[in-house]
Design a protein around this motif. Structure first.
Motif, PDB file in Angstrom:
ATOM      1  N   ASP A   1      12.219  -2.043   8.742  1.00 21.77           N
ATOM      2  CA  ASP A   1      13.691  -2.219   8.807  1.00 21.77           C
ATOM      3  C   ASP A   1      14.415  -1.071   8.128  1.00 21.77           C
ATOM      4  O   ASP A   1      15.541  -1.213   7.657  1.00 21.77           O
ATOM      5  N   LYS A   2      13.779   0.062   8.044  1.00 26.33           N
ATOM      6  CA  LYS A   2      14.433   1.219   7.427  1.00 26.33           C
ATOM      7  C   LYS A   2      14.522   2.337   8.460  1.00 26.33           C
ATOM      8  O   LYS A   2      13.728   2.371   9.406  1.00 26.33           O
TER       9      LYS A   2
ATOM     10  N   ALA B   1      18.686  13.500   3.008  1.00 24.03           N
ATOM     11  CA  ALA B   1      18.054  12.416   3.795  1.00 24.03           C
ATOM     12  C   ALA B   1      17.902  11.212   2.884  1.00 24.03           C
ATOM     13  O   ALA B   1      17.694  11.348   1.676  1.00 24.03           O
ATOM     14  N   GLU B   2      17.995  10.060   3.474  1.00 20.17           N
ATOM     15  CA  GLU B   2      17.794   8.844   2.680  1.00 20.17           C
ATOM     16  C   GLU B   2      17.312   7.760   3.642  1.00 20.17           C
ATOM     17  O   GLU B   2      17.333   7.946   4.854  1.00 20.17           O
ATOM     18  N   LEU B   3      16.859   6.673   3.037  1.00 20.70           N
ATOM     19  CA  LEU B   3      16.448   5.533   3.857  1.00 20.70           C
ATOM     20  C   LEU B   3      17.626   4.587   3.953  1.00 20.70           C
ATOM     21  O   LEU B   3      18.199   4.206   2.940  1.00 20.70           O
TER      22      LEU B   3
ATOM     23  N   ASP C   1       0.828  -1.219   0.000  1.00 21.70           N
ATOM     24  CA  ASP C   1       0.000   0.000   0.000  1.00 21.70           C
ATOM     25  C   ASP C   1       0.853   1.257   0.000  1.00 21.70           C
ATOM     26  O   ASP C   1       0.577   2.230  -0.689  1.00 21.70           O
ATOM     27  N   LYS C   2       1.941   1.224   0.841  1.00 27.05           N
ATOM     28  CA  LYS C   2       2.626   2.509   1.061  1.00 27.05           C
ATOM     29  C   LYS C   2       4.035   2.564   0.501  1.00 27.05           C
ATOM     30  O   LYS C   2       4.686   3.616   0.553  1.00 27.05           O
ATOM     31  N   GLY C   3       4.469   1.407   0.004  1.00 27.72           N
ATOM     32  CA  GLY C   3       5.818   1.409  -0.552  1.00 27.72           C
ATOM     33  C   GLY C   3       6.823   1.733   0.537  1.00 27.72           C
ATOM     34  O   GLY C   3       6.810   1.088   1.588  1.00 27.72           O
ATOM     35  N   ASP C   4       7.699   2.700   0.370  1.00 28.82           N
ATOM     36  CA  ASP C   4       8.752   3.013   1.339  1.00 28.82           C
ATOM     37  C   ASP C   4       8.182   3.787   2.516  1.00 28.82           C
ATOM     38  O   ASP C   4       8.835   3.934   3.536  1.00 28.82           O
TER      39      ASP C   4
END
Lengths: 158, 155, 161, 154
Positions: B80-81, B150-152, B44-47
């Motif tokens: 896990d991100k 910023a990044e995951l 549904d929400k991806g990342d």
């Protein structure tokens, strides 16, 4: 002893020759007679048959507060009987878990205990819902969460 | 041959469209059955979503050798991100005459959110300017730039 | 020709001189030597040699109770028809629902049915065989009926036609 | 008792006084009749109809014979049923099978001369088994017994 046995045997013999199905006879003087036609349910095991159809998987889209589901009952039961269906979480309470056991709490709404109105119904529909608070949604990591609900059906008195 | 292919394709298409809402049944012989309540968040929400609130500006006082700052992370990402923010000096303090005072991002050049879901989680950073820089600088208004990316990152 | 004539005449003469045995069978009908035998439609019960009781009879034996197993869509109900009637006559049996609602009832429920072969006429005056009326219940009716004991009364009526 | 006895004896004595008449034999003269020219005759009397009540399995139909025949001659009567062995209803739509009991379909007179008042009687027996009755529709069935007579030596 021989006398007793012979007596019993005689009785049994008499029973055997008795005409099993009394029949009525019409003739020139008695021109009309009645016969009973009836159903026989002895071949029916138990209280009859029924089917409850419910979703194998209840998909809930992320951040949906209320998702409606339904289960259907078709039954062909003995007079005076009905089908009761209970939807419940028989395990760990109303929590969906992800792989690392993070929880996504939800509540059940609608008819979680449904009972048909009578012995014979076709696709009687019962609605229930799974509600997840927006706060719960907000606090939950994006993941796959799942839980198990158990559907239980019983034949009850109508 | 074309006709066959078209029919097959049509069928496949139909299959795709069918909502795979498999049903289970109970009856006299099977009076109890399980059903899975499933939230497939990733589909549904991806990342997921995240944002970093950075300071509008970092105002130094002449002669500051260190200056602390803060940025806030808000995120709802996969389990896990973690949101990882990286600071970097993009431009030294520079005045109108293009004279510069060198500064550095001292520590915490990167900040990682504590969990997948945080709300305005504050992270601090420090800028350092050598006293010698101050001493050698002509008095003016200087402006530099620090950038936040910023990044995951995996947890 | 004369010879033939002579022989013929001789024969005739012989005939003539046969001993005229006057023989007769009398009393009979037709040409006198026939006795007409005919039957009476009455039998002699008091032994006086004269028929006194009409013999025409018929018997229709109907079953007391017929049972349909659940979801039986068609059930033949057999009954026996025996008769010895006047030539040209025959037994006619009509089967109908006593209250003509054609519904079997239970305590509160109903099960509709229809009858096939509801009338039967024996093919001859003398008959001894079974006949059948067929009770039909549609599968949909079974499916929408609560499982219960349903019953109804059929009336069998016999007449001579 | 003595009086009675004496009366009886007197009565018996009366008979003994009959007067015996003596005759003298003269000779014998044959008396003859020539029957050869007299026609022999016989009559078989049969009933016009015979009614059988329903279900009757045997019906005897009596007939009588008297005759005046030459010596050694007798009358032989033979009875025949319908050729097809069936009685029929008026409309010829229903049939009842019957037969004549064997041994009753012929009769031969025992003497050449039988006076009409002492006519010899015999009966032919019509047989209809119950099974035939049971499979016949109720009706008036009609059949014919045919009698024929002939001279025969006895």
């Amino acid at each position: 002893m021989k006398k007793v046995i012979s007596l019993v045997m005689a009785l049994v013999m008499m029973m055997a020759i008795m005409v099993p199905a009394f029949a009525a006879e019409l003739n020139a003087t008695t021109q009309s007679g009645t016969a009973t036609v009836q159903t026989d349910t002895s071949a029916i095991t138990g209280d009859g048959t029924y089917t409850v159809t419910y979703p194998a998987t209840m998909n809930i889209v992320w951040s949906t507060a209320t998702t409606n589901f339904e289960y259907k009952v078709s039954s062909n039961l003995r007079t005076g009987k009905a089908i009761q269906v209970v939807v419940a979480d028989t395990g760990d309470g109303l929590n969906m878990l992800n792989a690392s056991n993070a929880t996504l709490a939800y509540t059940l709404g609608g008819t979680t205990t449904g009972k048909t109105t009578g012995p014979v119904v076709t696709d009687a529909t019962f609605n229930y819902s799974i509600n997840v608070d927006s706060a719960v949604w907000a606090a939950a990591a994006i993941d796959t969460y799942s839980d198990t609900l158990t559907f239980t059906s019983t034949v009850v008195d109508a | 041959m074309k006709k066959v292919i078209s029919v097959v394709l049509a069928l496949v298409m139909m299959m795709a469209v069918m909502v795979p809402a498999f049903a289970a049944t109970l009856d006299v012989n099977t009076q109890s059955g399980n059903s899975t309540v499933l939230v497939d968040g990733i589909t549904d929400k991806g990342d997921g979503t995240y944002s970093v609130e950075i300071p509008a500006s970092v105002d130094l006082i002449w002669g500051d050798t260190t200056k602390a700052g803060e940025y806030k992370i808000t995120s709802q990402v996969q389990t896990d991100k973690r949101v990882k923010v990286t600071l970097a000096k993009a431009k030294d303090l520079t005045n109108a005459a293009n004279e510069t005072i060198e500064f550095a991002v001292a520590d915490a050049t990167t900040g990682i959110a504590n969990s997948a879901v945080v709300n305005n989680e504050a992270h601090t950073f420090n800028l350092t300017i050598d006293a010698s820089e101050w001493a050698a600088a002509s008095i003016a208004t200087y402006e530099g730039t620090i950038t936040f990316t910023a990044e995951l990152a995996d947890a | 020709m004369k010879k033939i004539l002579a022989i013929a005449m001789a024969l005739v003469m012989m005939m003539a001189i046969c001993v005229p045995a006057f023989a007769a069978v009398t009393g009979g009908s037709n040409a006198g030597n026939d006795t007409i035998i005919n039957t009476d439609t009455k039998k002699d019960t008091d032994g006086d040699g004269i028929g006194d009781t009409e013999v025409a009879w018929y018997t229709v034996t109907i079953p007391a109770t017929q049972t349909l197993a659940w979801e039986t869509e068609s059930k033949d109900i057999e009954y026996t028809v025996a008769s010895q009637l006047k030539t040209g006559e025959a037994v006619k049996v009509t089967v109908a629902d006593a209250d003509s609602a054609y519904k079997m009832t239970s305590n509160g429920g109903e099960l509709a049915y229809t009858l096939d072969n509801a009338t039967f006429t024996a093919p001859s005056a003398v008959y001894d065989d079974t006949a059948k009326v067929t009770v039909k219940v549609a599968l949909d009716d079974w499916k929408s009926a609560a499982i219960d004991n349903y019953t109804d009364t059929l009336t069998f009526t016999a007449e001579i036609v | 008792m003595k009086k009675v006895l004496s009366l009886v004896l007197a009565f018996v004595l009366m008979f003994t006084i009959c007067i015996p008449v003596f005759a003298e034999y003269v000779g014998s003269t044959p008396v003859r009749v020539d029957g050869s020219t007299v026609g022999a005759s016989y009559t078989v009397t049969i009933p016009a109809t015979a009614t059988i009540t329903w279900g009757q399995t045997e019906k005897s139909v009596e007939y009588s014979v008297y005759s005046q025949l030459a010596t050694g001659k007798g009358v032989k009567v033979t009875v025949n049923a319908d050729a097809d062995g069936k009685m029929k209803n008026a409309a010829n739509t229903a049939f009842l099978e019957y037969s004549l009991k064997s041994g009753t379909t012929e009769y031969t007179t025992t003497k050449s001369v039988i006076l009409s008042e002492n006519a010899e009687k015999s009966s032919v027996v019509v047989q209809i088994p119950t099974a035939n009755w049971d499979k016949a529709s109720i009706d008036n069935y009609v059949g014919t017994l045919t009698f024929s007579a002939e001279l025969t030596n006895i």
